[in-house]
Design an enzyme around this catalytic site. Structure first.
Site, short mmCIF file in Angstrom:
data_model
loop_
_atom_site.label_atom_id
_atom_site.label_comp_id
_atom_site.label_asym_id
_atom_site.label_seq_id
_atom_site.Cartn_x
_atom_site.Cartn_y
_atom_site.Cartn_z
N CYS A 1 61.68 44.99 12.60
CA CYS A 1 62.14 45.44 13.91
C CYS A 1 61.42 46.71 14.33
O CYS A 1 61.20 47.62 13.53
CB CYS A 1 63.65 45.70 13.87
N LEU B 1 56.62 58.69 3.15
CA LEU B 1 57.44 59.17 2.04
C LEU B 1 57.21 58.33 0.79
O LEU B 1 57.17 58.87 -0.33
CB LEU B 1 58.92 59.14 2.42
N ARG C 1 59.34 55.16 11.60
CA ARG C 1 59.92 55.13 10.26
C ARG C 1 58.78 54.87 9.29
O ARG C 1 58.69 53.81 8.68
CB ARG C 1 61.04 54.10 10.12
#
Length: 419
Positions: free
Chosen positions: A116, A125, A121
């Site tokens: 999605c 990390l 995002r």
């Protein structure tokens, strides 16, 4: 093109069982690559994301048997080969293969993940953690190459700059077979992280602190087979609870872990939703007047970002003005224009969703733009007067097992059609 057609306005009643957690199983399946024997998962949801993961596992050489909600995987035949780009690109959770492949082979060639579109995002990390563990990252076209140059991945002390479920799980999985000890600070605390750690520990891993903000992993050389029960899907549970409050006349939601939904239930109680919490179920009564509230998402144990969209149709039934602030995914607003097509008094102002209720919804042609937006449109269609037609339903089928059958059993007039 497939569509969902809903003739709304019918009050729902009965009982609906929550399936196994999507956000767990999409991490559990890749983690099984680390095992040296057969692993069996019970409570696996019948969703398209699981089908995609099974296809990827089989392409990599695993032997898979899937019957009912039981999934048996023998990972011993998995080979160190480039992963299939098409499936990887369509599945955001495909990034969980990074950690498991690094843990088993010390390298991986993968396409960048899809899923999605909810705004930023990044996987930075994940990559930062891998680099601390001795992994070199390079790019070639649409592929990403992760390699330890023939060395064994090693433990490290890692601080997560941002609380991230995906990065926490991926680092934990990679560290399970690493040489030495890994410490993850500022780790995410979601129940799905505990579920993955439980599977790995049952396979022989040494993981401590899952569910807290500091996780310690002592690497091991071998992991044996096991059998594992997937936890119930708290997001599916919350979706059905909100749906029941919006259009139900007495609905019982079973296979629910209340402790995973405390912040969500607290906000419903603030609205005035009447319900009874049982040992592993929640009974939602027919609602009378509801009060508008403000929702602000935050990492677990706060209000889950995945539940703000499914809750929105119920908020539109409340009296007054309220706001929804998503601090996790800023672009999680794509359901708003679709709800406006149905007559909702709702808008986006300064990055916040503002609504005025009660809104009288009418059926319309709408489009699911992501998984949880699709769930919101299903609930709105059930509430609305007249016929609602939802397109782009592949998003919905990614995360809600047997949704048509479950809603039909509650009395909904809903069907999936091939156009």
């Amino acid at each position: 093109m497939r569509k969902i057609i809903i003739n709304g306005g019918k009050a729902l009643s009965g009982e609906v069982a929550v399936s196994g957690a999507k956000n767990s199983v999409v991490a559990l399946i890749p983690a099984i690559i680390l095992a040296d024997d057969i692993v069996i998962l019970d409570g696996v949801p019948a969703i398209s994301d699981v089908d995609s993961l099974i296809e990827i596992m089989e392409l990599m050489g695993a032997t898979v048997n899937y019957h009912g909600d039981t999934l048996e995987i023998d990972p011993r035949g998995v080979q160190d080969i480039p992963m299939p780009y098409g499936k990887i690109n369509s599945l955001r959770a495909s990034y969980y293969f990074y950690g498991s492949l690094l843990g088993r082979f010390g390298q991986a060639v993968v396409g960048l993940p899809g899923g999605c579109d909810l705004g930023p995002r990044p996987i930075d990390l994940h990559l930062k953690a891998f680099e601390a563990m001795g992994v070199e990252v390079s790019y070639e076209g649409e592929n990403m190459n992760l390699s330890t140059n023939g060395q064994k991945i090693h433990g490290a002390h890692i601080y997560m700059d941002t609380v991230s479920v995906g990065a926490t799980i991926n680092t934990m999985v990679a560290a399970t077979k690493a040489q030495g000890k890994t410490v993850i600070e500022n780790a995410a605390r979601e129940p799905e992280i505990i579920d993955v750690a439980t599977l790995l520990n049952n396979m022989g891993a040494h993981i401590r602190g899952a569910g807290t903000d500091i996780i310690t992993i002592q690497g091991v050389q071998k992991l044996h087979g096991t059998r594992h029960q997937v936890i119930p899907d708290r997001i599916e549970a919350g979706t059905y609870i909100a749906l029941a409050a919006a259009i139900g006349k007495g609905v019982k939601i079973t296979n629910v872990l209340y402790e995973h939904l405390e912040s969500f239930i607290a906000k419903l109680e603030e609205m005035g939703v009447r319900m009874t919490v049982e040992e592993d179920a929640i009974f939602v009564e027919k609602q009378e007047s509801l009060k508008a509230i403000t929702i602000k998402t935050s990492p677990y144990p706060g209000f889950a970002t995945d539940l703000q969209q499914p809750l929105t149709p119920l908020l539109l039934k409340a009296d007054g003005r309220g706001t929804i602030i998503d601090t996790i995914y800023e672009k999680r607003i794509n359901h708003v224009p679709e709800l406006m097509r149905m007559g909702a008094d709702i808008s986006v102002i300064g990055g916040q969703i503002v609504y005025q209720g009660p809104s009288r919804l009418t059926g319309a042609q709408v489009k699911a733009t992501d998984l949880r937006a699709g769930a919101a449109l299903v609930t709105a269609g059930l509430m609305a007067e007249g016929k609602t037609e939802i397109t782009n339903i592949e998003f919905i089928l990614r995360g809600y097992a047997s949704i048509i059958a479950k809603l039909t059993a509650l009395g909904a007039d809903i069907q999936l059609i091939e156009d």
